[in-house]
Design a protein around this motif. Structure first.
Motif, PDB file in Angstrom:
ATOM      1  N   SER A 212     -38.356   5.406 -75.281  1.00 19.22           N
ATOM      2  CA  SER A 212     -37.257   4.916 -76.110  1.00 19.22           C
ATOM      3  C   SER A 212     -36.770   6.037 -77.019  1.00 19.22           C
ATOM      4  CB  SER A 212     -37.715   3.736 -76.979  1.00 19.22           C
ATOM      5  OG  SER A 212     -38.126   2.657 -76.160  1.00 19.22           O
ATOM      6  N   PRO A 213     -35.450   6.148 -77.246  1.00 13.70           N
ATOM      7  CA  PRO A 213     -34.939   7.184 -78.154  1.00 13.70           C
ATOM      8  C   PRO A 213     -35.368   6.910 -79.590  1.00 13.70           C
ATOM      9  CG  PRO A 213     -33.170   5.711 -77.468  1.00 13.70           C
ATOM     10  CD  PRO A 213     -34.364   5.341 -76.655  1.00 13.70           C
ATOM     11  N   ASP A 214     -35.712   7.953 -80.307  1.00 14.27           N
ATOM     12  CA  ASP A 214     -36.089   7.839 -81.716  1.00 14.27           C
ATOM     13  C   ASP A 214     -34.848   8.097 -82.564  1.00 14.27           C
ATOM     14  OD1 ASP A 214     -37.047   8.056 -84.285  1.00 14.27           O
ATOM     15  OD2 ASP A 214     -38.701   9.395 -83.780  1.00 14.27           O
ATOM     16  N   PRO A 215     -34.380   7.099 -83.329  1.00 15.72           N
ATOM     17  CA  PRO A 215     -33.181   7.300 -84.152  1.00 15.72           C
ATOM     18  C   PRO A 215     -33.287   8.481 -85.107  1.00 15.72           C
ATOM     19  CG  PRO A 215     -33.785   4.978 -84.078  1.00 15.72           C
ATOM     20  CD  PRO A 215     -34.912   5.733 -83.449  1.00 15.72           C
ATOM     21  N   ALA A 216     -34.505   8.846 -85.506  1.00 18.38           N
ATOM     22  CA  ALA A 216     -34.694   9.967 -86.428  1.00 18.38           C
ATOM     23  C   ALA A 216     -34.378  11.302 -85.763  1.00 18.38           C
ATOM     24  CB  ALA A 216     -36.125   9.980 -86.961  1.00 18.38           C
ATOM     25  N   LEU A 217     -34.312  11.309 -84.441  1.00 24.04           N
ATOM     26  CA  LEU A 217     -34.055  12.547 -83.710  1.00 24.04           C
ATOM     27  C   LEU A 217     -32.666  12.554 -83.080  1.00 24.04           C
ATOM     28  CD1 LEU A 217     -37.498  13.085 -81.909  1.00 24.04           C
ATOM     29  CD2 LEU A 217     -36.764  13.851 -84.178  1.00 24.04           C
ATOM     30  N   ARG A 218     -31.724  11.840 -83.691  1.00 31.69           N
ATOM     31  CA  ARG A 218     -30.359  11.761 -83.170  1.00 31.69           C
ATOM     32  C   ARG A 218     -29.371  12.180 -84.251  1.00 31.69           C
ATOM     33  NH1 ARG A 218     -33.199  11.714 -79.797  1.00 31.69           N
ATOM     34  NH2 ARG A 218     -33.703  10.217 -78.168  1.00 31.69           N
ATOM     35  N   ARG A 219     -28.466  13.065 -83.921  1.00 31.47           N
ATOM     36  CA  ARG A 219     -27.415  13.470 -84.846  1.00 31.47           C
ATOM     37  C   ARG A 219     -26.078  13.522 -84.101  1.00 31.47           C
ATOM     38  NH1 ARG A 219     -31.284  12.710 -87.296  1.00 31.47           N
ATOM     39  NH2 ARG A 219     -32.202  13.861 -89.046  1.00 31.47           N
ATOM     40  N   SER A 220     -25.005  13.206 -84.822  1.00 35.56           N
ATOM     41  CA  SER A 220     -23.653  13.241 -84.270  1.00 35.56           C
ATOM     42  C   SER A 220     -22.745  13.877 -85.313  1.00 35.56           C
ATOM     43  CB  SER A 220     -23.183  11.812 -83.946  1.00 35.56           C
ATOM     44  OG  SER A 220     -21.805  11.788 -83.639  1.00 35.56           O
ATOM     45  N   GLY A 221     -21.999  14.909 -84.938  1.00 36.69           N
ATOM     46  CA  GLY A 221     -21.132  15.569 -85.912  1.00 36.69           C
ATOM     47  C   GLY A 221     -20.264  16.637 -85.273  1.00 36.69           C
ATOM     48  N   GLU A 222     -19.470  17.329 -86.103  1.00 40.31           N
ATOM     49  CA  GLU A 222     -18.650  18.445 -85.629  1.00 40.31           C
ATOM     50  C   GLU A 222     -19.565  19.534 -85.093  1.00 40.31           C
ATOM     51  OE1 GLU A 222     -15.561  18.975 -85.250  1.00 40.31           O
ATOM     52  OE2 GLU A 222     -14.440  17.582 -86.514  1.00 40.31           O
ATOM     53  N   MET A 223     -19.219  20.079 -83.942  1.00 41.00           N
ATOM     54  CA  MET A 223     -20.119  21.002 -83.263  1.00 41.00           C
ATOM     55  C   MET A 223     -19.957  22.429 -83.797  1.00 41.00           C
ATOM     56  SD  MET A 223     -20.003  19.451 -79.379  1.00 41.00           S
ATOM     57  CE  MET A 223     -18.243  19.729 -79.198  1.00 41.00           C
ATOM     58  N   THR A 224     -20.546  22.666 -84.964  1.00 37.01           N
ATOM     59  CA  THR A 224     -20.486  23.970 -85.606  1.00 37.01           C
ATOM     60  C   THR A 224     -21.892  24.557 -85.722  1.00 37.01           C
ATOM     61  OG1 THR A 224     -20.758  23.052 -87.829  1.00 37.01           O
ATOM     62  CG2 THR A 224     -18.489  23.219 -86.976  1.00 37.01           C
ATOM     63  N   GLU A 225     -21.961  25.842 -86.039  1.00 36.43           N
ATOM     64  CA  GLU A 225     -23.266  26.487 -86.222  1.00 36.43           C
ATOM     65  C   GLU A 225     -24.017  25.910 -87.421  1.00 36.43           C
ATOM     66  OE1 GLU A 225     -26.271  29.398 -87.539  1.00 36.43           O
ATOM     67  OE2 GLU A 225     -24.542  28.603 -88.631  1.00 36.43           O
ATOM     68  N   LEU A 246     -31.736  19.091 -77.411  1.00 37.86           N
ATOM     69  CA  LEU A 246     -30.631  19.066 -76.454  1.00 37.86           C
ATOM     70  C   LEU A 246     -29.356  19.055 -77.289  1.00 37.86           C
ATOM     71  CD1 LEU A 246     -29.514  18.778 -73.591  1.00 37.86           C
ATOM     72  CD2 LEU A 246     -29.957  16.327 -73.725  1.00 37.86           C
ATOM     73  N   THR A 247     -28.495  20.087 -77.114  1.00 38.65           N
ATOM     74  CA  THR A 247     -27.302  20.205 -77.947  1.00 38.65           C
ATOM     75  C   THR A 247     -26.037  20.168 -77.095  1.00 38.65           C
ATOM     76  OG1 THR A 247     -26.916  22.600 -77.951  1.00 38.65           O
ATOM     77  CG2 THR A 247     -28.678  21.777 -79.369  1.00 38.65           C
ATOM     78  N   SER A 248     -24.938  19.752 -77.716  1.00 37.29           N
ATOM     79  CA  SER A 248     -23.670  19.582 -77.008  1.00 37.29           C
ATOM     80  C   SER A 248     -22.775  20.808 -77.030  1.00 37.29           C
ATOM     81  CB  SER A 248     -22.897  18.387 -77.591  1.00 37.29           C
ATOM     82  OG  SER A 248     -23.148  17.221 -76.842  1.00 37.29           O
ATOM     83  N   SER A 249     -23.222  21.899 -77.638  1.00 34.43           N
ATOM     84  CA  SER A 249     -22.372  23.085 -77.742  1.00 34.43           C
ATOM     85  C   SER A 249     -23.229  24.328 -77.917  1.00 34.43           C
ATOM     86  CB  SER A 249     -21.418  22.949 -78.931  1.00 34.43           C
ATOM     87  OG  SER A 249     -20.839  24.190 -79.277  1.00 34.43           O
ATOM     88  N   LEU A 250     -22.809  25.414 -77.275  1.00 38.27           N
ATOM     89  CA  LEU A 250     -23.502  26.690 -77.445  1.00 38.27           C
ATOM     90  C   LEU A 250     -23.425  27.145 -78.896  1.00 38.27           C
ATOM     91  CD1 LEU A 250     -24.965  29.057 -76.049  1.00 38.27           C
ATOM     92  CD2 LEU A 250     -22.724  30.063 -75.592  1.00 38.27           C
ATOM     93  N   ILE A 251     -22.313  26.859 -79.558  1.00 32.85           N
ATOM     94  CA  ILE A 251     -22.163  27.230 -80.967  1.00 32.85           C
ATOM     95  C   ILE A 251     -23.189  26.492 -81.816  1.00 32.85           C
ATOM     96  CG2 ILE A 251     -20.574  27.182 -82.939  1.00 32.85           C
ATOM     97  CD1 ILE A 251     -18.276  27.378 -80.846  1.00 32.85           C
TER      98      ILE A 251
END
Length: 343
Positions: A212-225, A246-251
């Protein structure tokens, strides 16, 4: 070299030459090939204004970019997408127009473009889950292609997208196979369709392994450094930190790497990272050996495919909607390794 001279050289009428260069179906393939080869050899380039008058088209494609207080879609990916699209525009003799608009003015901008005949079609960027622009443009009868999809719309429309859910299932399974069980997801804004699909793919892979996914290990936001750094730093300083990200952007992944090092860990040994990589021309994931293990799909290729699709629909408005689902490759780099034994 002008159209009259090219026609005289070929012994054809100017109308036939013009129709051959503009892809009219009544011109035979043999004639079309002969005309295009002669045009190339003689460095003939049709005048866009004259071509527009002959075809009744503006010879331009519009990119209308909404600027929201919540989400700025003008991001580093856009430049490479436009570079790919421009290859198709240039080849077809089209120009590109770019306009920025507030969300509340966007519909009016589309009406204005349609009324003035400034563009022959539109490419939509950054679709949300249920995007009102899609039914609006359908009703306006303006040819358009969406870069991405809108999950909550079931009407047919043209789109080019990456299999985001499949890519993140694959990336998650790769980390699970390495023994990682606590995987931090540092995602884009999840009201955007691509980020929603990526989260779904990640959670589907976990569920298939009985996790099951752990909510403490989930983030959603603008994909900046800085976003990647802050999110990863907060997770790594928890009492039960993740062993992988696991990230959504190389940046974003660059910020994650900074957090890993600042918390006294080594990327690839203590903490693994897999990132989505748009294969940006100005931001390379290593020269010979990739720095990051990545799921990669070229946004430049997506731009070219979307532009070619739109130009087909401008030339033949009666075509049924087309779709293109692009696959992402898994590229193994130096940022991943087996989960530490203590976990």
């Amino acid at each position: 070299m002008n159209l009259k001279m090219l026609a005289a050289h070929l012994g054809l009428s100017q109308t036939t030459v013009s129709r051959a260069l503009n892809g009219y179906p009544e011109v035979s393939e043999e004639t079309r090939k002969r005309v295009t080869e002669a045009a190339r050899e003689l460095n003939y380039s049709p005048n866009a204004r004259a071509k527009g008058l002959a075809t009744g088209r503006a010879m331009a494609i519009g990119h209308v970019i909404p600027i929201s207080t919540q989400h700025e879609i003008v991001n580093p990916v856009f430049g490479d997408f436009v570079a790919g699209a421009s290859e198709a525009y240039l080849k077809a003799g089209y120009d590109m127009t770019l306009s920025l608009t507030g969300d509340e003015d966007e519909a009016q901008n589309y009406r204005r473009l349609k009324a003035k005949g400034n563009v022959d079609g539109i490419i939509l960027h950054g679709p949300k889950m249920k995007d009102g622009r899609i039914p609006f443009l359908t009703g306006l009868k303006m040819p358009f292609v969406v870069h991405g999809r809108a999950s909550e719309l079931d009407q047919p429309y043209c789109w080019v997208d990456v299999d985001n859910a499949g890519a993140f299932r694959r990336a998650t399974n790769f980390l699970l196979d390495l023994g990682h069980r606590r995987i931090g997801l540092i995602n884009g804004l999840e009201f955007m369709d691509f980020a929603h699909r990526r989260r779904e793919g990640h959670e589907e892979a976990l569920a298939a392994r009985g996790l099951s996914p752990d909510p403490a290990l989930r983030r959603s936001g603008e994909m900046t450094e800085p976003y990647g750094y802050l999110a990863a730093h907060e997770m790594l300083t928890r009492t039960d930190p993740p062993t992988a990200f696991l990230t959504s952007s190389l940046i974003t992944a660059i910020g994650v790497r900074r957090a890993i090092h600042e918390t006294g860990h080594e990327m690839g040994r203590d903490v693994s990272v897999v990132t989505y990589d748009d294969d940006l021309s100005y931001l390379s994931n290593g020269r010979d050996v990739p720095i990051f293990t990545a799921i990669r799909s070229s946004v430049r290729d997506a731009g070219r495919i979307a532009a070619e699709m739109l130009l087909r629909h401008v030339a033949t408005p009666a075509l049924p909607p087309e779709t293109a689902l692009l696959e992402a490759q898994l590229i193994i780099g130096g940022s991943t390794g087996p989960a530490p034994a203590k976990h």
